[in-house]
Design a protein around this motif. Structure first.
Motif, PDB file in Angstrom:
ATOM      1  N   SER A 179      -7.106   4.755   6.332  1.00 30.76           N
ATOM      2  CA  SER A 179      -6.667   5.405   5.084  1.00 30.76           C
ATOM      3  C   SER A 179      -5.325   4.828   4.629  1.00 30.76           C
ATOM      4  O   SER A 179      -5.090   4.611   3.427  1.00 30.76           O
ATOM      5  CB  SER A 179      -6.559   6.907   5.308  1.00 30.76           C
ATOM      6  OG  SER A 179      -6.060   7.551   4.167  1.00 30.76           O
ATOM      7  N   GLU A 180      -4.474   4.591   5.607  1.00 30.98           N
ATOM      8  CA  GLU A 180      -3.158   4.021   5.275  1.00 30.98           C
ATOM      9  C   GLU A 180      -3.315   2.615   4.719  1.00 30.98           C
ATOM     10  O   GLU A 180      -2.660   2.240   3.716  1.00 30.98           O
ATOM     11  CB  GLU A 180      -2.280   4.005   6.524  1.00 30.98           C
ATOM     12  CG  GLU A 180      -0.878   3.471   6.250  1.00 30.98           C
ATOM     13  CD  GLU A 180      -0.040   3.396   7.510  1.00 30.98           C
ATOM     14  OE1 GLU A 180       1.063   2.848   7.470  1.00 30.98           O
ATOM     15  OE2 GLU A 180      -0.527   3.901   8.564  1.00 30.98           O
ATOM     16  N   VAL A 181      -4.187   1.811   5.357  1.00 34.88           N
ATOM     17  CA  VAL A 181      -4.397   0.434   4.879  1.00 34.88           C
ATOM     18  C   VAL A 181      -4.968   0.442   3.469  1.00 34.88           C
ATOM     19  O   VAL A 181      -4.583  -0.365   2.605  1.00 34.88           O
ATOM     20  CB  VAL A 181      -5.334  -0.316   5.856  1.00 34.88           C
ATOM     21  CG1 VAL A 181      -5.794  -1.639   5.241  1.00 34.88           C
ATOM     22  CG2 VAL A 181      -4.614  -0.561   7.168  1.00 34.88           C
ATOM     23  N   SER A 182      -5.908   1.345   3.211  1.00 38.85           N
ATOM     24  CA  SER A 182      -6.531   1.414   1.882  1.00 38.85           C
ATOM     25  C   SER A 182      -5.520   1.830   0.829  1.00 38.85           C
ATOM     26  O   SER A 182      -5.592   1.398  -0.329  1.00 38.85           O
ATOM     27  CB  SER A 182      -7.689   2.422   1.920  1.00 38.85           C
ATOM     28  OG  SER A 182      -8.669   2.028   2.860  1.00 38.85           O
ATOM     29  N   LYS A 183      -4.591   2.687   1.236  1.00 39.00           N
ATOM     30  CA  LYS A 183      -3.604   3.185   0.284  1.00 39.00           C
ATOM     31  C   LYS A 183      -2.596   2.104  -0.076  1.00 39.00           C
ATOM     32  O   LYS A 183      -2.191   1.975  -1.242  1.00 39.00           O
ATOM     33  CB  LYS A 183      -2.903   4.401   0.896  1.00 39.00           C
ATOM     34  CG  LYS A 183      -1.945   5.087  -0.067  1.00 39.00           C
ATOM     35  CD  LYS A 183      -1.355   6.325   0.574  1.00 39.00           C
ATOM     36  CE  LYS A 183      -0.415   7.052  -0.381  1.00 39.00           C
ATOM     37  NZ  LYS A 183       0.176   8.260   0.232  1.00 39.00           N
ATOM     38  N   TYR A 184      -2.196   1.346   0.940  1.00 35.52           N
ATOM     39  CA  TYR A 184      -1.201   0.272   0.702  1.00 35.52           C
ATOM     40  C   TYR A 184      -1.867  -1.075   0.925  1.00 35.52           C
ATOM     41  O   TYR A 184      -1.513  -1.844   1.824  1.00 35.52           O
ATOM     42  CB  TYR A 184       0.002   0.439   1.628  1.00 35.52           C
ATOM     43  CG  TYR A 184       0.666   1.783   1.474  1.00 35.52           C
ATOM     44  CD1 TYR A 184       1.513   2.048   0.386  1.00 35.52           C
ATOM     45  CD2 TYR A 184       0.463   2.786   2.425  1.00 35.52           C
ATOM     46  CE1 TYR A 184       2.120   3.290   0.254  1.00 35.52           C
ATOM     47  CE2 TYR A 184       1.070   4.026   2.302  1.00 35.52           C
ATOM     48  CZ  TYR A 184       1.899   4.276   1.205  1.00 35.52           C
ATOM     49  OH  TYR A 184       2.487   5.492   1.093  1.00 35.52           O
ATOM     50  N   PHE A 185      -2.883  -1.307   0.147  1.00 37.59           N
ATOM     51  CA  PHE A 185      -3.751  -2.464   0.327  1.00 37.59           C
ATOM     52  C   PHE A 185      -2.975  -3.776   0.197  1.00 37.59           C
ATOM     53  O   PHE A 185      -3.218  -4.756   0.919  1.00 37.59           O
ATOM     54  CB  PHE A 185      -4.870  -2.398  -0.732  1.00 37.59           C
ATOM     55  CG  PHE A 185      -5.918  -3.447  -0.553  1.00 37.59           C
ATOM     56  CD1 PHE A 185      -5.878  -4.650  -1.276  1.00 37.59           C
ATOM     57  CD2 PHE A 185      -6.955  -3.257   0.350  1.00 37.59           C
ATOM     58  CE1 PHE A 185      -6.856  -5.603  -1.094  1.00 37.59           C
ATOM     59  CE2 PHE A 185      -7.920  -4.209   0.520  1.00 37.59           C
ATOM     60  CZ  PHE A 185      -7.888  -5.393  -0.198  1.00 37.59           C
ATOM     61  N   ASP A 186      -2.033  -3.828  -0.735  1.00 40.61           N
ATOM     62  CA  ASP A 186      -1.328  -5.072  -1.018  1.00 40.61           C
ATOM     63  C   ASP A 186      -0.297  -5.440   0.047  1.00 40.61           C
ATOM     64  O   ASP A 186       0.254  -6.541   0.034  1.00 40.61           O
ATOM     65  CB  ASP A 186      -0.635  -4.968  -2.386  1.00 40.61           C
ATOM     66  CG  ASP A 186       0.264  -3.745  -2.462  1.00 40.61           C
ATOM     67  OD1 ASP A 186       0.116  -2.843  -1.577  1.00 40.61           O
ATOM     68  OD2 ASP A 186       1.085  -3.667  -3.387  1.00 40.61           O
ATOM     69  N   GLN A 187      -0.023  -4.519   0.999  1.00 33.79           N
ATOM     70  CA  GLN A 187       0.983  -4.793   2.024  1.00 33.79           C
ATOM     71  C   GLN A 187       0.390  -5.416   3.289  1.00 33.79           C
ATOM     72  O   GLN A 187       1.119  -5.731   4.220  1.00 33.79           O
ATOM     73  CB  GLN A 187       1.715  -3.487   2.403  1.00 33.79           C
ATOM     74  CG  GLN A 187       2.488  -2.873   1.257  1.00 33.79           C
ATOM     75  CD  GLN A 187       3.207  -1.608   1.666  1.00 33.79           C
ATOM     76  OE1 GLN A 187       3.262  -1.287   2.859  1.00 33.79           O
ATOM     77  NE2 GLN A 187       3.781  -0.894   0.690  1.00 33.79           N
TER      78      GLN A 187
END
Length: 380
Positions: A76-84
């Motif tokens: 969920s965290e990766v999906s939220k901050y996809f560009d990072q």
């Protein structure tokens, strides 16, 4: 004398064959019991191992479920901050979460299968335990039978000293059987047979009455015939109960009494027979069940036939080491000091109660009904 010896030898041979057959049956039952015991122990060990595996899988599944939850949070965290995150990092998180979910599904499915296996093993274990117990009980009972055959039954030929005594013994049995048959034949002839003959005659009158007197009188005649058929059916059932109520062996005293009293009430118009069982319903020794049933049956039949009662109250109490029966009717009553022909039924009741070492009390007054109280001690 020679014929007597031949008969004794034949009897001894029959006894020997009986003992051999019973012994073989005992050995077979013992063998079945031992096989079942071995299978029981094997399944018991298998069940313990299965339970251990179930507990282990539950623990592993709980831990894996926690890892899946953390991985989902990471996803969920990766999906939220996809560009990072880089493409390889995103792919790694997705693949890890998917693999953990697959592993969890496999664990849960294996846990389900093991639970089903555990339940199946528990059922088989319970069935085998019952088989072992029944086998042990049968072996014990057969041992008693063998002791009887070996110790007591061998004395039969010695007790029958010669052929004359044996013949007399057999004749007495035949005489008793014939007496019972004569009694049954007489009851059927005087009861159901006469009633059915009357039904045949009256049925012929129905058609004639219909043609000559009309529908109303024909219906009245049919009603009369119907009552005669009901009476005949009741007499047949009563004779069957006199011989031996089959429900007594299968269901016990209380259910059989309920059924019998319901039948009496059903086939006697304007008669109610309330029944009360005080205390817990339980089985007692068969000799007491048949004796108590016969006592209630005799008392109720006396009230139906002679007292012209419209209500017969029956109460039964089996408490501890005693049985108490109370049969009360609102019939015409009688003088207990005057002996009548129909008092033979009461005499039979008294003899049966005496054999059971019990007490019989009859309280009756003319036009005030009758109360029969029976107390019988019960052996444990």
């Amino acid at each position: 004398m020679k014929e007597t010896r031949i008969e004794e030898k034949a009897l001894d041979q029959v006894i020997e064959e009986m003992i051999d057959n019973v012994t073989n049956s005992k050995d077979e039952i013992f063998h079945i019991g031992e096989e079942s015991r071995g299978e029981f122990e094997k399944i018991q060990k298998d069940l313990q191992e299965t339970k251990r595996q179930v507990i282990s899988l539950i623990d592993e599944g709980d831990k894996l479920e926690q890892r899946v939850r953390l991985s989902r949070m990471r996803l969920s965290e990766v999906s939220k901050y996809f560009d990072q995150y880089s493409e390889s990092q995103i792919r790694e998180v997705y693949e890890q979460t998917h693999q953990l979910q697959m592993d969890l599904s496999v664990k849960r499915e294996k846990e389900k299968q093991l639970r089903e296996r555990r339940n199946d093993l528990e059922r088989r274990l319970k069935s085998l335990e019952s088989t072992v117990q029944r086998a042990e009980g049968l072996v014990s009972k057969i041992s008693v039978v063998l002791n009887y055959l070996n110790e007591d039954f061998r004395n039969v030929s010695e007790a029958l000293e010669d052929a004359k005594e044996k013949q007399e013994f057999g004749l007495r049995i035949i005489e008793a059987q014939e007496e019972e048959r004569r009694k049954l034949s007489r009851e059927i002839h005087d009861g159901p047979a006469q009633m059915l003959a009357n039904v045949m005659i009256r049925s012929d009158l129905v058609d004639r009455t219909f043609r000559e007197r009309g529908v109303d009188e024909a219906l009245a005649e049919i009603k009369s015939v119907k009552q005669m058929v009901r009476s005949a059916l009741y007499e047949v059932r009563r004779i069957i109960y006199d011989l031996r109520p089959m429900a007594l062996d299968d269901l016990g005293l209380i259910p059989t009494l309920k059924k019998y009293l319901h039948t009496v009430e059903e086939y006697n118009d304007n008669l109610t027979v309330p029944f009360t069982n005080i205390g817990k319903e339980r089985r007692i020794d068969s000799k007491y069940e048949i004796a108590l049933f016969r006592l209630v049956q005799e008392a109720v039949q006396n009230a139906v036939k002679h007292a012209e009662a419209t209500e017969i109250l029956v109460k039964v109490e089996l408490k501890g080491k005693a049985a108490i029966l109370i049969i009360k009717d609102n019939g015409k009553g009688f003088d207990t000091a005057v002996k009548k022909d129909e008092s033979f039924g009461l005499l039979g009741m008294k003899e049966r109660v005496d054999m059971l070492e019990g007490e019989l009390t009859i309280d009756s007054k003319i036009d005030e009904g009758t109360v029969v109280i029976i107390q019988v001690p019960l052996e444990r």
